[in-house]
Design a protein around this motif. Structure first.
Motif, PDB file in Angstrom:
ATOM      1  N   MET A 242       0.830  -1.194   0.000  1.00 18.24           N
ATOM      2  CA  MET A 242       0.000   0.000   0.000  1.00 18.24           C
ATOM      3  C   MET A 242       0.873   1.255   0.000  1.00 18.24           C
ATOM      4  O   MET A 242       0.582   2.194  -0.713  1.00 18.24           O
ATOM      5  CB  MET A 242      -0.915  -0.050   1.235  1.00 18.24           C
ATOM      6  N   LYS A 243       1.927   1.243   0.830  1.00 18.94           N
ATOM      7  CA  LYS A 243       2.791   2.414   0.898  1.00 18.94           C
ATOM      8  C   LYS A 243       3.521   2.639  -0.423  1.00 18.94           C
ATOM      9  O   LYS A 243       3.710   3.780  -0.833  1.00 18.94           O
ATOM     10  CB  LYS A 243       3.802   2.272   2.036  1.00 18.94           C
ATOM     11  N   LYS A 244       3.915   1.550  -1.086  1.00 20.52           N
ATOM     12  CA  LYS A 244       4.610   1.697  -2.365  1.00 20.52           C
ATOM     13  C   LYS A 244       3.683   2.295  -3.418  1.00 20.52           C
ATOM     14  O   LYS A 244       4.088   3.143  -4.203  1.00 20.52           O
ATOM     15  CB  LYS A 244       5.153   0.350  -2.837  1.00 20.52           C
ATOM     16  N   LEU A 245       2.423   1.870  -3.401  1.00 22.14           N
ATOM     17  CA  LEU A 245       1.456   2.405  -4.359  1.00 22.14           C
ATOM     18  C   LEU A 245       1.206   3.886  -4.083  1.00 22.14           C
ATOM     19  O   LEU A 245       1.183   4.703  -5.005  1.00 22.14           O
ATOM     20  CB  LEU A 245       0.146   1.619  -4.276  1.00 22.14           C
ATOM     21  N   LEU A 246       1.033   4.225  -2.807  1.00 25.81           N
ATOM     22  CA  LEU A 246       0.803   5.624  -2.436  1.00 25.81           C
ATOM     23  C   LEU A 246       2.006   6.490  -2.800  1.00 25.81           C
ATOM     24  O   LEU A 246       1.847   7.599  -3.321  1.00 25.81           O
ATOM     25  CB  LEU A 246       0.515   5.718  -0.937  1.00 25.81           C
ATOM     26  N   THR A 247       3.198   6.001  -2.572  1.00 20.24           N
ATOM     27  CA  THR A 247       4.409   6.736  -2.915  1.00 20.24           C
ATOM     28  C   THR A 247       4.506   6.952  -4.418  1.00 20.24           C
ATOM     29  O   THR A 247       4.860   8.036  -4.885  1.00 20.24           O
ATOM     30  CB  THR A 247       5.656   5.982  -2.412  1.00 20.24           C
ATOM     31  N   ALA A 248       4.143   5.940  -5.184  1.00 23.68           N
ATOM     32  CA  ALA A 248       4.186   6.062  -6.644  1.00 23.68           C
ATOM     33  C   ALA A 248       3.159   7.074  -7.140  1.00 23.68           C
ATOM     34  O   ALA A 248       3.446   7.867  -8.049  1.00 23.68           O
ATOM     35  CB  ALA A 248       3.943   4.696  -7.276  1.00 23.68           C
ATOM     36  N   VAL A 249       1.965   7.079  -6.551  1.00 26.73           N
ATOM     37  CA  VAL A 249       0.925   8.029  -6.964  1.00 26.73           C
ATOM     38  C   VAL A 249       1.354   9.453  -6.641  1.00 26.73           C
ATOM     39  O   VAL A 249       1.206  10.370  -7.454  1.00 26.73           O
ATOM     40  CB  VAL A 249      -0.423   7.679  -6.285  1.00 26.73           C
ATOM     41  N   ILE A 250       1.888   9.674  -5.450  1.00 23.67           N
ATOM     42  CA  ILE A 250       2.324  11.023  -5.065  1.00 23.67           C
ATOM     43  C   ILE A 250       3.470  11.490  -5.959  1.00 23.67           C
ATOM     44  O   ILE A 250       3.506  12.630  -6.409  1.00 23.67           O
ATOM     45  CB  ILE A 250       2.719  11.056  -3.577  1.00 23.67           C
ATOM     46  N   ALA A 251       4.428  10.622  -6.237  1.00 20.29           N
ATOM     47  CA  ALA A 251       5.545  10.992  -7.112  1.00 20.29           C
ATOM     48  C   ALA A 251       5.058  11.315  -8.513  1.00 20.29           C
ATOM     49  O   ALA A 251       5.542  12.253  -9.154  1.00 20.29           O
ATOM     50  CB  ALA A 251       6.575   9.867  -7.154  1.00 20.29           C
ATOM     51  N   ALA A 252       4.072  10.560  -9.001  1.00 18.34           N
ATOM     52  CA  ALA A 252       3.544  10.812 -10.343  1.00 18.34           C
ATOM     53  C   ALA A 252       2.829  12.158 -10.409  1.00 18.34           C
ATOM     54  O   ALA A 252       2.944  12.883 -11.399  1.00 18.34           O
ATOM     55  CB  ALA A 252       2.601   9.691 -10.758  1.00 18.34           C
ATOM     56  N   THR A 253       2.100  12.518  -9.354  1.00 16.05           N
ATOM     57  CA  THR A 253       1.411  13.812  -9.369  1.00 16.05           C
ATOM     58  C   THR A 253       2.392  14.968  -9.285  1.00 16.05           C
ATOM     59  O   THR A 253       2.116  16.061  -9.772  1.00 16.05           O
ATOM     60  CB  THR A 253       0.404  13.915  -8.209  1.00 16.05           C
TER      61      THR A 253
ATOM     62  N   ALA B 150      -5.462  15.132   2.985  1.00 18.27           N
ATOM     63  CA  ALA B 150      -5.581  14.709   4.380  1.00 18.27           C
ATOM     64  C   ALA B 150      -6.242  13.341   4.482  1.00 18.27           C
ATOM     65  O   ALA B 150      -5.872  12.516   5.320  1.00 18.27           O
ATOM     66  CB  ALA B 150      -6.367  15.747   5.175  1.00 18.27           C
ATOM     67  N   GLY B 151      -7.233  13.106   3.608  1.00 17.42           N
ATOM     68  CA  GLY B 151      -7.895  11.804   3.602  1.00 17.42           C
ATOM     69  C   GLY B 151      -6.951  10.680   3.226  1.00 17.42           C
ATOM     70  O   GLY B 151      -6.966   9.604   3.821  1.00 17.42           O
TER      71      GLY B 151
ATOM     72  N   ALA C 229      -2.601   6.200   5.556  1.00 17.38           N
ATOM     73  CA  ALA C 229      -1.281   5.741   5.997  1.00 17.38           C
ATOM     74  C   ALA C 229      -1.250   5.530   7.499  1.00 17.38           C
ATOM     75  O   ALA C 229      -0.535   4.660   7.995  1.00 17.38           O
ATOM     76  CB  ALA C 229      -0.219   6.761   5.591  1.00 17.38           C
ATOM     77  N   ILE C 230      -2.050   6.282   8.235  1.00 15.10           N
ATOM     78  CA  ILE C 230      -2.039   6.181   9.691  1.00 15.10           C
ATOM     79  C   ILE C 230      -3.056   5.152  10.185  1.00 15.10           C
ATOM     80  O   ILE C 230      -2.740   4.306  11.020  1.00 15.10           O
ATOM     81  CB  ILE C 230      -2.337   7.558  10.324  1.00 15.10           C
ATOM     82  N   ILE C 231      -4.253   5.206   9.660  1.00 18.11           N
ATOM     83  CA  ILE C 231      -5.346   4.393  10.181  1.00 18.11           C
ATOM     84  C   ILE C 231      -5.436   3.023   9.507  1.00 18.11           C
ATOM     85  O   ILE C 231      -5.950   2.086  10.080  1.00 18.11           O
ATOM     86  CB  ILE C 231      -6.677   5.162  10.051  1.00 18.11           C
ATOM     87  N   GLY C 232      -4.954   2.938   8.305  1.00 18.18           N
ATOM     88  CA  GLY C 232      -4.999   1.659   7.594  1.00 18.18           C
ATOM     89  C   GLY C 232      -6.364   1.408   6.992  1.00 18.18           C
ATOM     90  O   GLY C 232      -6.925   2.273   6.327  1.00 18.18           O
ATOM     91  N   PRO C 233      -6.942   0.226   7.202  1.00 16.38           N
ATOM     92  CA  PRO C 233      -8.198  -0.124   6.537  1.00 16.38           C
ATOM     93  C   PRO C 233      -9.385   0.738   6.960  1.00 16.38           C
ATOM     94  O   PRO C 233     -10.367   0.829   6.233  1.00 16.38           O
ATOM     95  CB  PRO C 233      -8.430  -1.585   6.924  1.00 16.38           C
TER      96      PRO C 233
ATOM     97  N   THR D  45     -12.929   7.033   7.172  1.00 16.56           N
ATOM     98  CA  THR D  45     -12.461   8.371   7.539  1.00 16.56           C
ATOM     99  C   THR D  45     -12.127   9.249   6.343  1.00 16.56           C
ATOM    100  O   THR D  45     -12.365  10.449   6.384  1.00 16.56           O
ATOM    101  CB  THR D  45     -11.221   8.279   8.445  1.00 16.56           C
ATOM    102  N   ALA D  46     -11.563   8.672   5.283  1.00 19.41           N
ATOM    103  CA  ALA D  46     -11.127   9.488   4.137  1.00 19.41           C
ATOM    104  C   ALA D  46     -12.275  10.266   3.502  1.00 19.41           C
ATOM    105  O   ALA D  46     -12.159  11.475   3.276  1.00 19.41           O
ATOM    106  CB  ALA D  46     -10.401   8.622   3.109  1.00 19.41           C
TER     107      ALA D  46
END
Length: 184
Positions: free
Chosen positions: A1-12, A101-102, A107-111, A116-117
């Motif tokens: 999950m973190k790798k996917l999130l990191t890739a999305v943020i880097a792409a943006t 923020a969502g 990353a903090i809350i997980g599933p 919350t998002a």
């Protein structure tokens, strides 16, 4: 999950936006607009709020550059109407912040971020729309007579909430009239 999130943020981060690309391109001719004037604005000859003016309230009355009301009969304030365009822009900006923020909550809350998002994103959009649509400052209307006995009705807009409070206090103390009260 973190790798996917990191890739999305880097792409943006790598996607150029029109405003950013034009501001860093050599030879671009975009100017920065100045912020709204913080000084009072009076009505001009054409009945539009265009002229900057200095409003003074003292024992002699209420005065600006080209008028002086010596005997105030009534004064009142009025807020600007809700700004729909500002609300749209504020909602979009708030949604962007809420989206970030969502995703951060994931990353903090997980599933539990499935719950919350969306709530954080909606809150960001709602707060942004409310803040963007709310107008600052107030319109003042002062009715009274000048030194020659002519009845004057003067309107001006004070853009700063702090100056609105100060001017309202000064008008109350010098005229001994509360807002909207009519002296007979």
């Amino acid at each position: 999950m973190k790798k996917l999130l990191t890739a999305v943020i880097a792409a943006t981060m790598l996607v150029p936006t029109g405003a950013l690309a034009s501001s860093i391109r050599p030879g671009s001719r975009h100017s920065i607009k100045p912020s709204a004037p913080r000084s009072p604005v009076c009505k001009g000859e054409d009945e539009k709020f265009t002229e900057k003016c200095e409003i003074t309230v003292d024992e002699t009355g209420v005065k600006a550059q080209d008028w002086h009301i010596t005997d105030v009969v009534q004064w009142s304030t009025e807020e600007k109407p809700f700004n729909v365009g500002g609300a749209i822009v504020g909602g979009a900006a708030g949604a962007g912040v809420g989206f970030a923020a969502g995703l951060g909550s994931c990353a903090i809350i997980g599933p539990f971020c499935l719950l919350t998002a969306p709530a954080i994103m909606q809150t960001g959009a709602g707060v942004g729309a409310g803040a963007g649509g709310t107008a600052r400052g107030k319109f003042f209307t002062v009715v009274g007579d000048d030194a020659k006995g002519n009845r004057l009705i003067q309107e001006f807009w004070i853009p700063s909430d702090k100056k609105v409070k100060e001017l309202s206090k000064d008008l109350l103390n010098t005229t001994k009239l509360v807002e909207g009260e009519l002296r007979k």
